[in-house]
Write a protein that holds these residues in place. Sequence first.
Motif, PDB file in Angstrom:
ATOM      1  N   ARG A 119       8.834  13.874   2.715  1.00 32.95           N
ATOM      2  CA  ARG A 119      10.057  13.562   3.393  1.00 32.95           C
ATOM      3  C   ARG A 119      11.041  12.951   2.546  1.00 32.95           C
ATOM      4  NH1 ARG A 119       6.868  12.214   9.041  1.00 32.95           N
ATOM      5  NH2 ARG A 119      10.099  10.829   8.195  1.00 32.95           N
ATOM      6  N   GLY A 120      10.217  12.462   1.709  1.00 34.32           N
ATOM      7  CA  GLY A 120      11.880  12.003   0.991  1.00 34.32           C
ATOM      8  C   GLY A 120      11.419  10.169   0.687  1.00 34.32           C
ATOM      9  N   TRP A 121      10.401   9.229   1.651  1.00 31.50           N
ATOM     10  CA  TRP A 121      10.515   8.281   2.619  1.00 31.50           C
ATOM     11  C   TRP A 121       9.842   7.445   0.623  1.00 31.50           C
ATOM     12  CZ3 TRP A 121      10.904   5.848   7.624  1.00 31.50           C
ATOM     13  CH2 TRP A 121      11.961   6.328   8.237  1.00 31.50           C
ATOM     14  N   THR A 122      10.515   6.451   0.517  1.00 32.49           N
ATOM     15  CA  THR A 122       9.219   5.139   0.556  1.00 32.49           C
ATOM     16  C   THR A 122       8.610   4.281   1.505  1.00 32.49           C
ATOM     17  OG1 THR A 122      11.410   4.027  -0.776  1.00 32.49           O
ATOM     18  CG2 THR A 122       9.300   2.941  -1.097  1.00 32.49           C
ATOM     19  N   ALA A 123       6.703   4.831   1.029  1.00 32.70           N
ATOM     20  CA  ALA A 123       5.988   4.264   1.826  1.00 32.70           C
ATOM     21  C   ALA A 123       5.511   3.611   0.865  1.00 32.70           C
ATOM     22  CB  ALA A 123       4.958   5.708   1.703  1.00 32.70           C
ATOM     23  N   LEU A 124       4.752   2.609   1.039  1.00 33.04           N
ATOM     24  CA  LEU A 124       4.624   0.662   0.739  1.00 33.04           C
ATOM     25  C   LEU A 124       2.864   1.228   1.989  1.00 33.04           C
ATOM     26  CD1 LEU A 124       2.988  -1.364  -0.909  1.00 33.04           C
ATOM     27  CD2 LEU A 124       4.911  -2.722   0.407  1.00 33.04           C
TER      28      LEU A 124
END
Length: 161
Positions: free
Chosen positions: A36-41
């Motif tokens: 979805r285009g998110w930054t995920a850590l």
Amino acid sequence: MNEPAGGDVPTNVQAEDGWSAVIEDMEATATKYRERGWTALELHPGDSVLVDSDRRTGLDVVLPGSEFEELESLVDDRQFRDVEVFRAEGNELVYVLVVEIAPESETAVFVPAYYDPSQAAEKLESIREAGAVRLFCRRLNDDAVRFVHDDPTPFLPDPVE
């Protein structure tokens, strides 16, 4: 002689099926956020425990230095104000996957954790009485990033009556 060598060695929680399932869920959920285009850590704690002391009350996870530094840089300029908590119980442990969410910047931090509720009755009660749960993501030198949530219910097993 019928007992295997090392039979009295404690089980490594991270080798348990429940922990593997939490990590797999974390990876799958983080992938959905990224799509979805998110930054995920995704974080990978070396240890996880409930704490109740003068210094900290809540859920404490110890992170590798590089992951802690990445987390620290993410929280510097983002407001994490939402949370999703996935909880499962098995093997006498409580497993949680906490997703700390900064919606404005489309950033999510995934924190898997586990604890043994049978060894933490007083700590669980302290958290319930406080009406909040604190999640401490820290490195061994005690530097920490803290997330605070006003509803501890999703993090905790149902109280024993």
